[in-house]
Motif scaffolding. Structure first.
Motif, PDB file in Angstrom:
ATOM      1  N   LEU A 307      39.892 -24.870  55.823  1.00 53.01           N
ATOM      2  CA  LEU A 307      38.704 -25.611  55.408  1.00 53.01           C
ATOM      3  C   LEU A 307      37.505 -25.237  56.271  1.00 53.01           C
ATOM      4  O   LEU A 307      36.407 -24.999  55.745  1.00 53.01           O
ATOM      5  N   ALA A 308      37.701 -25.178  57.579  1.00 54.46           N
ATOM      6  CA  ALA A 308      36.597 -24.834  58.479  1.00 54.46           C
ATOM      7  C   ALA A 308      36.092 -23.423  58.197  1.00 54.46           C
ATOM      8  O   ALA A 308      34.875 -23.169  58.167  1.00 54.46           O
ATOM      9  N   TYR A 309      37.014 -22.506  57.991  1.00 57.15           N
ATOM     10  CA  TYR A 309      36.649 -21.107  57.739  1.00 57.15           C
ATOM     11  C   TYR A 309      35.897 -20.983  56.416  1.00 57.15           C
ATOM     12  O   TYR A 309      34.847 -20.335  56.345  1.00 57.15           O
ATOM     13  N   ALA A 310      36.431 -21.620  55.376  1.00 57.97           N
ATOM     14  CA  ALA A 310      35.788 -21.548  54.064  1.00 57.97           C
ATOM     15  C   ALA A 310      34.417 -22.197  54.084  1.00 57.97           C
ATOM     16  O   ALA A 310      33.458 -21.666  53.499  1.00 57.97           O
ATOM     17  N   THR A 311      34.291 -23.337  54.742  1.00 54.49           N
ATOM     18  CA  THR A 311      33.017 -24.048  54.798  1.00 54.49           C
ATOM     19  C   THR A 311      31.944 -23.187  55.454  1.00 54.49           C
ATOM     20  O   THR A 311      30.817 -23.073  54.953  1.00 54.49           O
ATOM     21  N   ALA A 312      32.296 -22.558  56.576  1.00 58.14           N
ATOM     22  CA  ALA A 312      31.332 -21.712  57.273  1.00 58.14           C
ATOM     23  C   ALA A 312      30.910 -20.522  56.417  1.00 58.14           C
ATOM     24  O   ALA A 312      29.716 -20.167  56.364  1.00 58.14           O
ATOM     25  N   GLN A 313      31.867 -19.902  55.733  1.00 57.61           N
ATOM     26  CA  GLN A 313      31.559 -18.747  54.895  1.00 57.61           C
ATOM     27  C   GLN A 313      30.697 -19.142  53.697  1.00 57.61           C
ATOM     28  O   GLN A 313      29.752 -18.428  53.331  1.00 57.61           O
ATOM     29  N   LEU A 314      31.011 -20.282  53.087  1.00 59.43           N
ATOM     30  CA  LEU A 314      30.256 -20.721  51.918  1.00 59.43           C
ATOM     31  C   LEU A 314      28.831 -21.119  52.287  1.00 59.43           C
ATOM     32  O   LEU A 314      27.884 -20.845  51.545  1.00 59.43           O
ATOM     33  N   GLN A 315      28.672 -21.769  53.420  1.00 61.29           N
ATOM     34  CA  GLN A 315      27.339 -22.211  53.835  1.00 61.29           C
ATOM     35  C   GLN A 315      26.393 -21.041  54.089  1.00 61.29           C
ATOM     36  O   GLN A 315      25.175 -21.223  54.080  1.00 61.29           O
ATOM     37  N   ALA A 316      26.949 -19.873  54.301  1.00 61.48           N
ATOM     38  CA  ALA A 316      26.123 -18.685  54.560  1.00 61.48           C
ATOM     39  C   ALA A 316      25.621 -18.034  53.281  1.00 61.48           C
ATOM     40  O   ALA A 316      24.810 -17.107  53.345  1.00 61.48           O
ATOM     41  N   ILE A 317      26.082 -18.513  52.124  1.00 55.40           N
ATOM     42  CA  ILE A 317      25.654 -17.934  50.844  1.00 55.40           C
ATOM     43  C   ILE A 317      24.341 -18.581  50.411  1.00 55.40           C
ATOM     44  O   ILE A 317      24.281 -19.810  50.237  1.00 55.40           O
ATOM     45  N   PRO A 318      23.275 -17.811  50.234  1.00 54.95           N
ATOM     46  CA  PRO A 318      21.987 -18.385  49.814  1.00 54.95           C
ATOM     47  C   PRO A 318      22.102 -19.118  48.483  1.00 54.95           C
ATOM     48  O   PRO A 318      22.747 -18.635  47.548  1.00 54.95           O
ATOM     49  N   GLY A 319      21.495 -20.290  48.408  1.00 58.18           N
ATOM     50  CA  GLY A 319      21.472 -21.052  47.164  1.00 58.18           C
ATOM     51  C   GLY A 319      22.720 -21.869  46.905  1.00 58.18           C
ATOM     52  O   GLY A 319      22.800 -22.548  45.870  1.00 58.18           O
ATOM     53  N   LEU A 320      23.680 -21.836  47.808  1.00 51.84           N
ATOM     54  CA  LEU A 320      24.919 -22.600  47.631  1.00 51.84           C
ATOM     55  C   LEU A 320      24.834 -23.921  48.384  1.00 51.84           C
ATOM     56  O   LEU A 320      24.454 -23.945  49.560  1.00 51.84           O
ATOM     57  N   THR A 321      25.197 -24.994  47.709  1.00 50.50           N
ATOM     58  CA  THR A 321      25.185 -26.330  48.312  1.00 50.50           C
ATOM     59  C   THR A 321      26.574 -26.950  48.201  1.00 50.50           C
ATOM     60  O   THR A 321      27.129 -27.039  47.099  1.00 50.50           O
ATOM     61  N   ILE A 322      27.118 -27.363  49.316  1.00 53.83           N
ATOM     62  CA  ILE A 322      28.410 -28.046  49.314  1.00 53.83           C
ATOM     63  C   ILE A 322      28.181 -29.511  48.958  1.00 53.83           C
ATOM     64  O   ILE A 322      27.336 -30.183  49.564  1.00 53.83           O
ATOM     65  N   ILE A 323      28.919 -29.997  47.981  1.00 56.51           N
ATOM     66  CA  ILE A 323      28.824 -31.396  47.562  1.00 56.51           C
ATOM     67  C   ILE A 323      29.954 -32.161  48.235  1.00 56.51           C
ATOM     68  O   ILE A 323      31.129 -31.939  47.957  1.00 56.51           O
ATOM     69  N   GLY A 324      29.590 -33.065  49.124  1.00 57.37           N
ATOM     70  CA  GLY A 324      30.582 -33.833  49.863  1.00 57.37           C
ATOM     71  C   GLY A 324      30.836 -33.236  51.231  1.00 57.37           C
ATOM     72  O   GLY A 324      31.631 -32.298  51.367  1.00 57.37           O
ATOM     73  N   GLN A 325      30.143 -33.765  52.227  1.00 58.53           N
ATOM     74  CA  GLN A 325      30.286 -33.258  53.590  1.00 58.53           C
ATOM     75  C   GLN A 325      30.642 -34.396  54.532  1.00 58.53           C
ATOM     76  O   GLN A 325      30.022 -34.594  55.578  1.00 58.53           O
ATOM     77  N   ALA A 326      31.671 -35.132  54.135  1.00 61.55           N
ATOM     78  CA  ALA A 326      32.130 -36.258  54.941  1.00 61.55           C
ATOM     79  C   ALA A 326      32.691 -35.765  56.270  1.00 61.55           C
ATOM     80  O   ALA A 326      33.163 -34.622  56.385  1.00 61.55           O
ATOM     81  N   GLY A 327      32.661 -36.632  57.261  1.00 53.10           N
ATOM     82  CA  GLY A 327      33.197 -36.272  58.565  1.00 53.10           C
ATOM     83  C   GLY A 327      34.694 -36.082  58.558  1.00 53.10           C
ATOM     84  O   GLY A 327      35.244 -35.333  59.374  1.00 53.10           O
ATOM     85  N   ASN A 328      35.382 -36.767  57.645  1.00 52.23           N
ATOM     86  CA  ASN A 328      36.841 -36.677  57.540  1.00 52.23           C
ATOM     87  C   ASN A 328      37.185 -36.200  56.139  1.00 52.23           C
ATOM     88  O   ASN A 328      37.013 -36.922  55.161  1.00 52.23           O
TER      89      ASN A 328
END
Length: 404
Positions: A307-328
């Protein structure tokens, strides 16, 4: 835990799709099955296929023993006090409907209130809408904050002496959010309300202890815990189950039938009418054994890294927004891309052998709350690898160029 060894247990991971090696990231919809589960199904049909409980011949006794062994396995898996509190169902949806149409119809009256959340799956919305319509009761909804967490202050303000039931998802299938259900259960019990926990997404990721949680009901599905489809379990506190009306009529759920009157069987058989899903129930135990042998702590650690690896990689894609960024969160990431419809992206990724889920994920009210038609959802399991995430990221870049 060695992931390459784990992968060898899942034959489907060796196949290709559209000429590409399969990358399976749709685990929140259904997980793949280890060979041991597949073998358990075929072994039952090949060696001791028989109806259970009432037969006195060898095959019936062997099938009954294996079926009831699965009930003990579920009891251990979720920490129930007594095995009679475990009812086999077709899955989470049937478990929720069972409670709605028995306990709900028996205990909900005009003016009473049922609380659900804004991130519920349709299966934890529609049954309560039906009950509320029938009983002239009120359905209230806990708001979801921008980061995908529940508004706990709002939840506590909704609770009152009118609240008869809180039905809450432990882990969101669309956002991955882990809700503080133990805290929510305690608050609900303070006003005298019962609590049902939807464990469809949580059972495979989290340690479940229904006694420590103190929920009144808990439902989960076999096909999301590396088991077969069409089988699941409902836990209910024994005193509640004993006082609830029956759900379906037929064989096994009866003690004695005459044309004048029928008396009902003891728990758990009171809620298991007809010939059950014997083979899949037996294979469910094998799936739970797989999780136990692998170790949930090891599984969680691996999935958290994914999850941590995927989140970091996805956040680096221009125009991509993660829906749901809860702490847990559990190992699930849901996202949208500017100018790209989720369904179009899903089709292009499938052409690359990558299986993700696109759409509203049976959470249309949640999508409306975020002002989107749906998301692209990648969900990870014990057998997934970082190298597969790299394939997904490369596929997204390629598809974005094609679509924009």
């Amino acid at each position: 835990m060695v992931v390459t060894d784990i992968r060898q247990q899942f034959p489907i991971l060796g196949r290709t799709v559209k000429g590409k090696p399969l990358v399976y990231f749709d685990n929140a919809a259904t997980s793949q099955k280890p060979q041991s589960v597949i073998d358990a199904l075929s072994h039952y049909y090949a060696h001791y296929n028989a109806n259970i409980h009432r037969g006195i011949h060898t095959l019936a006794e062997e099938a009954t023993h294996a079926y009831e062994a699965a009930r003990f396995a579920v009891q251990e898996f979720i920490g129930a006090a007594e095995v009679e509190e475990i009812i086999f169902t077709r899955g989470t949806t049937e478990g929720i409907n069972l409670v709605a149409y028995t306990w709900g119809r028996q205990n909900i009256a005009a003016g009473d209130e049922i609380i659900i959340s804004g991130m519920e799956h349709h299966s934890n919305i529609v049954p309560w809408q039906i009950v509320c319509e029938e009983k002239n009761a009120i359905l209230k909804v806990i708001p979801v904050k921008d980061n995908g967490e529940l508004d706990m202050d709002a939840y506590k303000s909704l609770l009152s002496s009118k609240t008869k039931l809180v039905s809450i998802v432990q882990v969101s299938n669309s956002l991955g959010t882990v809700n503080p259900v133990k805290e929510m259960i305690g608050a609900a019990h303070e006003v005298g309300a019962k609590v049902l926990v939807d464990g469809a997404q949580s059972a495979v990721h989290l340690d479940i202890d229904v006694q420590d949680m103190d929920c009144d009901f808990f439902a989960f599905s076999g096909h999301k815990v590396y088991g077969p489809t069409g089988i699941g379990a409902l836990y209910g506190k024994k005193e509640l189950l004993e006082n609830m009306p029956v759900f379906q009529g037929g064989g096994e759920m009866i003690r004695e039938v005459t044309f004048e009157k029928t008396t009902y069987n003891d728990l758990p058989y009171k809620y298991e009418a007809g010939t059950p899903n014997i083979a899949d129930t037996i294979a469910l135990k094998t799936a739970l054994d797989f999780i136990k042998d692998t170790g949930k702590e090891s599984i969680r650690k691996h999935e958290a890294e994914l999850l941590a690896y995927a989140t970091a990689q996805l956040q680096a894609i221009p125009g991509l927004t993660i829906i749901g960024q809860a702490g847990n969160k559990v190992s699930l990431v849901s996202f949208v891309i500017d100018g790209v419809h989720p369904q179009d992206m899903g089709v292009l990724l499938d052409n690359m052998g990558i299986a993700v889920r696109t759409g509203h994920h049976c959470t249309q009210p949640l999508m409306k709350r975020f002002g989107i038609p749906g998301t692209i959802r990648a969900s990870f399991a014990v057998y997934n690898q970082k190298e597969e995430i790299d394939v997904l990221i490369a596929g997204l870049h390629k598809a974005i160029k094609m679509l924009t």
